[in-house]
Design a protein around this motif. Structure first.
Motif, short mmCIF file in Angstrom:
data_model
loop_
_atom_site.label_atom_id
_atom_site.label_comp_id
_atom_site.label_asym_id
_atom_site.label_seq_id
_atom_site.Cartn_x
_atom_site.Cartn_y
_atom_site.Cartn_z
N ALA A 134 -7.88 40.88 16.12
CA ALA A 134 -8.49 41.04 17.43
C ALA A 134 -7.48 41.64 18.39
O ALA A 134 -6.26 41.55 18.18
CB ALA A 134 -9.00 39.69 17.97
N ALA A 135 -7.98 42.26 19.44
CA ALA A 135 -7.14 42.83 20.50
C ALA A 135 -7.31 41.98 21.76
O ALA A 135 -8.45 41.73 22.19
CB ALA A 135 -7.51 44.27 20.78
N VAL A 136 -6.21 41.53 22.32
CA VAL A 136 -6.21 40.71 23.53
C VAL A 136 -5.63 41.55 24.67
O VAL A 136 -4.53 42.11 24.54
CB VAL A 136 -5.39 39.43 23.34
N PHE A 137 -6.36 41.62 25.78
CA PHE A 137 -5.95 42.42 26.93
C PHE A 137 -5.67 41.48 28.11
O PHE A 137 -6.46 40.58 28.40
CB PHE A 137 -7.02 43.44 27.32
N ALA A 138 -4.56 41.73 28.79
CA ALA A 138 -4.18 40.92 29.96
C ALA A 138 -3.53 41.83 30.99
O ALA A 138 -2.86 42.80 30.65
CB ALA A 138 -3.22 39.80 29.56
N THR A 139 -3.74 41.49 32.27
CA THR A 139 -3.13 42.24 33.36
C THR A 139 -1.94 41.44 33.90
O THR A 139 -2.11 40.29 34.32
CB THR A 139 -4.14 42.48 34.48
N ALA A 140 -0.76 42.05 33.86
CA ALA A 140 0.46 41.40 34.36
C ALA A 140 0.73 41.87 35.78
O ALA A 140 0.68 43.08 36.08
CB ALA A 140 1.64 41.74 33.46
N THR A 141 0.99 40.92 36.65
CA THR A 141 1.29 41.23 38.06
C THR A 141 2.71 40.75 38.37
O THR A 141 3.13 39.68 37.94
CB THR A 141 0.30 40.55 39.00
N GLU A 142 3.44 41.57 39.12
CA GLU A 142 4.81 41.22 39.48
C GLU A 142 4.81 40.23 40.63
O GLU A 142 4.20 40.48 41.67
CB GLU A 142 5.58 42.49 39.88
N ALA A 188 11.79 40.04 36.34
CA ALA A 188 11.82 40.71 35.03
C ALA A 188 10.43 41.07 34.55
O ALA A 188 10.29 41.75 33.53
CB ALA A 188 12.50 39.79 34.02
N VAL A 189 9.41 40.62 35.26
CA VAL A 189 8.04 40.90 34.86
C VAL A 189 7.69 42.35 35.19
O VAL A 189 7.95 42.82 36.31
CB VAL A 189 7.05 39.94 35.55
N VAL A 190 7.12 43.06 34.24
CA VAL A 190 6.68 44.43 34.43
C VAL A 190 5.18 44.41 34.67
O VAL A 190 4.41 43.96 33.81
CB VAL A 190 7.04 45.30 33.21
N ALA A 191 4.76 44.89 35.83
CA ALA A 191 3.34 44.92 36.15
C ALA A 191 2.65 45.99 35.31
O ALA A 191 3.14 47.11 35.18
CB ALA A 191 3.13 45.19 37.63
N GLY A 192 1.51 45.63 34.74
CA GLY A 192 0.78 46.59 33.93
C GLY A 192 -0.24 45.90 33.05
O GLY A 192 -0.47 44.69 33.14
N LEU A 193 -0.86 46.67 32.19
CA LEU A 193 -1.84 46.16 31.24
C LEU A 193 -1.13 45.85 29.93
O LEU A 193 -0.50 46.73 29.33
CB LEU A 193 -2.95 47.20 31.02
N VAL A 194 -1.22 44.59 29.51
CA VAL A 194 -0.56 44.14 28.29
C VAL A 194 -1.60 44.06 27.18
O VAL A 194 -2.69 43.49 27.38
CB VAL A 194 0.11 42.77 28.49
N VAL A 195 -1.27 44.61 26.03
CA VAL A 195 -2.18 44.61 24.88
C VAL A 195 -1.50 43.89 23.72
O VAL A 195 -0.38 44.24 23.33
CB VAL A 195 -2.57 46.05 24.46
N TYR A 196 -2.18 42.88 23.19
CA TYR A 196 -1.72 42.17 22.00
C TYR A 196 -2.68 42.46 20.85
O TYR A 196 -3.90 42.38 21.03
CB TYR A 196 -1.71 40.65 22.23
N ILE A 197 -2.13 42.80 19.69
CA ILE A 197 -2.93 42.84 18.46
C ILE A 197 -2.64 41.54 17.73
O ILE A 197 -1.50 41.28 17.34
CB ILE A 197 -2.60 44.05 17.59
N LEU A 198 -3.67 40.73 17.54
CA LEU A 198 -3.50 39.34 17.13
C LEU A 198 -4.20 39.09 15.81
O LEU A 198 -5.32 39.58 15.58
CB LEU A 198 -4.08 38.43 18.22
N ASP A 199 -3.55 38.33 14.94
CA ASP A 199 -4.20 37.83 13.73
C ASP A 199 -4.83 36.48 14.09
O ASP A 199 -4.12 35.52 14.39
CB ASP A 199 -3.21 37.67 12.58
N THR A 200 -6.15 36.40 14.05
CA THR A 200 -6.84 35.21 14.53
C THR A 200 -6.83 34.06 13.53
O THR A 200 -7.28 32.97 13.86
CB THR A 200 -8.29 35.55 14.89
N ALA A 201 -6.32 34.28 12.32
CA ALA A 201 -6.23 33.18 11.35
C ALA A 201 -4.92 32.40 11.52
O ALA A 201 -4.90 31.18 11.37
CB ALA A 201 -6.34 33.72 9.93
N THR A 202 -3.84 33.10 11.85
CA THR A 202 -2.54 32.44 11.96
C THR A 202 -1.99 32.44 13.38
O THR A 202 -1.03 31.72 13.67
CB THR A 202 -1.52 33.15 11.05
N GLY A 203 -2.57 33.25 14.27
CA GLY A 203 -2.06 33.34 15.63
C GLY A 203 -0.86 34.26 15.77
O GLY A 203 -0.26 34.34 16.84
#
Length: 501
Positions: free
Chosen positions: A225-233, A245-260
């Motif tokens: 699965a693809a997880v999308f999150a918006t990071a704000t500074e 140290a936080v970079v503002a932007g759109l964060v994309v995770y490619i996640l294995d939903t069986a093991t995390g």
């Protein structure tokens, strides 16, 4: 080409619509249990048609309060075969796919899960009381294969994605209970936008042969699965405080939903949601807003299996020609291969409300990405335009693959608007379904309006055009038959004359 369109409205009514003209064939009222934004509302295929005497059956589910209503509906005429009220407020329905789970009549059991962790197994039309023996057998099968079933729950407010597995439990109503396996907790600076699962469409081949005769192997993990999150500074506490140290932007995770396990992570700096995305085969395409460039953008990520010690596609082809059995390597979430991820971003001059992709019966036909635009129309984009391997300059290898050179802006061709001059008011989602022709699929856009059309991404290569000259073909065949008979007779006479000499 004719198919039945089944829709479930927010008011809890199930409609069967004719795909030819959109007329209503039947309707069934599921009840007030299907209303409410947090309630489960879905229609699943309970049993598919196998022979002419059989019929496709549907399962409609609607939950509210502390109960869930289930209706088993015959797809041909909308007759309610059975109904049941279940003692839990389900938030998710998990179809148990595979021949091991199917009942004697081809029924596809469904596992219902509630937010509190309760599970209920639907294996018999009408509930367990209709056939206690069949229900008990289904419970035993589920308990035996509990380690193969995984699901997850996303909480946007808490910023978490939790994964669950099943554990056999004799005293549980479903014969199993859920157990949390993993949890992905986003940082406080990130807000969860969306979670998009990979759609398990047919895949024609796992190998992608390149123009230089090398090969890339697609990563086709089912639990991805693809997880999308918006990071704000965060704001600075004072003027002299060090930058975050936080970079503002759109964060994309490619996640294995069986093991995390997080397979891949990337950040689009200066970007944010809302996000529209689709995940097919080994690629995910998503649309978002770039605050930095003040424009809409689209990006693509493509996942490949980077395992080295495997036979080449040429060796596999030779082994198949010699009659040897070649089996695809098994993929397990607990022994993931090394991944190679390719990505690219493009400027998209249109906003998006929804996104989908074409789907065909065997997965042979080239795909198109379907974009629901801000003007309530549907644009079909060639998948090659969103290929992350588009070169800066055309090469012989890229020409052989028919890869266009890279351009920052995706072209918007008005002829690719599959809705033509029509608009679908308040467009919400786009669905596609295969037909019996590999070249053609059906695309349904739904909002306040409904729009259905046929789409052939690689043209109708397996059909004869309407302008085909059948008369000329018939005359040619008849002429060939007559010429063959005349030539045979003349040859026989010539042979007879030769023998009399």
């Amino acid at each position: 080409m004719r198919q039945l369109i089944v829709v479930l409205t927010s008011a809890g009514k199930v409609f069967g619509l004719h795909s030819g003209d959109g007329r209503e064939l039947w309707s069934v009222y599921l009840g007030t249990g299907a209303s409410g934004s947090a309630a489960l509302r879905t229609v699943l295929v309970w049993r598919e048609q196998v022979g002419e005497a059989d019929d496709t059956e549907l399962l409609a589910l609607g939950s509210s309060g502390d109960s869930t209503r289930a209706l088993w509906i015959r797809a041909s005429d909308g007759e309610v075969i059975a109904e049941a009220t279940l003692p839990l407020a389900a938030s998710r329905a998990l179809p148990l796919e595979g021949a091991a789970f199917e009942g004697a009549g081809g029924e596809r059991p469904v596992l219902l899960a509630s937010p509190s962790g309760e599970l209920h197994l639907l294996a018999v039309a009408g509930g367990a009381t209709k056939d206690a023996a069949a229900h008990a057998e289904a419970k035993e099968v589920l308990a035996a294969r509990a380690s193969k079933v995984f699901f997850y729950e996303a909480d946007a407010k808490a910023g978490t994605v939790r994964g669950f597995g099943l554990v056999p439990h004799a005293d549980a109503p479903a014969g199993v209970r859920r157990a949390q396996v993993w949890q992905l907790s986003l940082p406080e600076s990130e807000a969860l936008e969306a979670v998009v699962e990979r759609v398990l469409d047919p895949v024609h081949t796992q190998v992608r042969v390149l123009g230089d005769r090398s090969a890339l192997y697609k990563y086709l993990g089912a639990n991805t699965a693809a997880v999308f999150a918006t990071a704000t500074e965060p704001e600075r506490a004072s003027e002299g405080a060090p930058p975050s140290a936080v970079v503002a932007g759109l964060v994309v995770y490619i996640l294995d939903t069986a093991t995390g396990r997080v397979l891949y992570r990337t950040v689009h700096m200066g970007s944010a949601g809302p996000v529209q995305a689709t995940f097919r085969e080994n690629w995910v395409v998503y649309h978002y807003w770039s605050n930095e460039a003040m424009r809409n953008e689209m990006s693509v990520l493509e996942l490949f299996d980077d395992t080295r010690d495997r036979p080449s596609h040429v060796q596999e082809g030779l082994m198949q020609l010699l009659g040897a059995e070649v089996t695809a390597p098994e993929q397990s979430s607990h022994s993931l291969p090394p991944l190679r991820v390719l990505g690219q971003s493009y400027y998209m001059p249109m906003s998006a409300k929804a996104m989908g992709a074409t789907s065909t019966a065997k997965g042979v036909t080239a795909r198109q990405v379907l974009l629901g635009t801000g003007t309530d129309q549907v644009l079909a984009l060639d998948r090659r335009l969103l290929d992350p391997r588009r070169p800066l300059k055309a090469t012989p290898a890229s020409k052989e693959e028919r890869l266009p050179p890279y351009a920052e802006m995706l072209p918007v061709d008005p002829r690719r608007m599959i809705t033509h001059r029509h608009t679908v008011a308040n467009l919400r989602f786009i669905e596609s379904a295969p037909t019996h022709l590999e070249s053609t699929c059906l695309v349904l856009a739904v909002g306040l309006d409904r729009y259905l059309t046929r789409l052939a991404p690689s043209r109708s290569y397996d059909t004869i055009s309407e302008s085909f000259n059948y008369l000329l073909l018939s005359a040619t065949v008849v002429g060939m038959v007559v010429a063959t008979l005349v030539a045979a007779r003349m040859s026989a006479r010539a042979e007879l004359k030769r023998k009399w000499r």
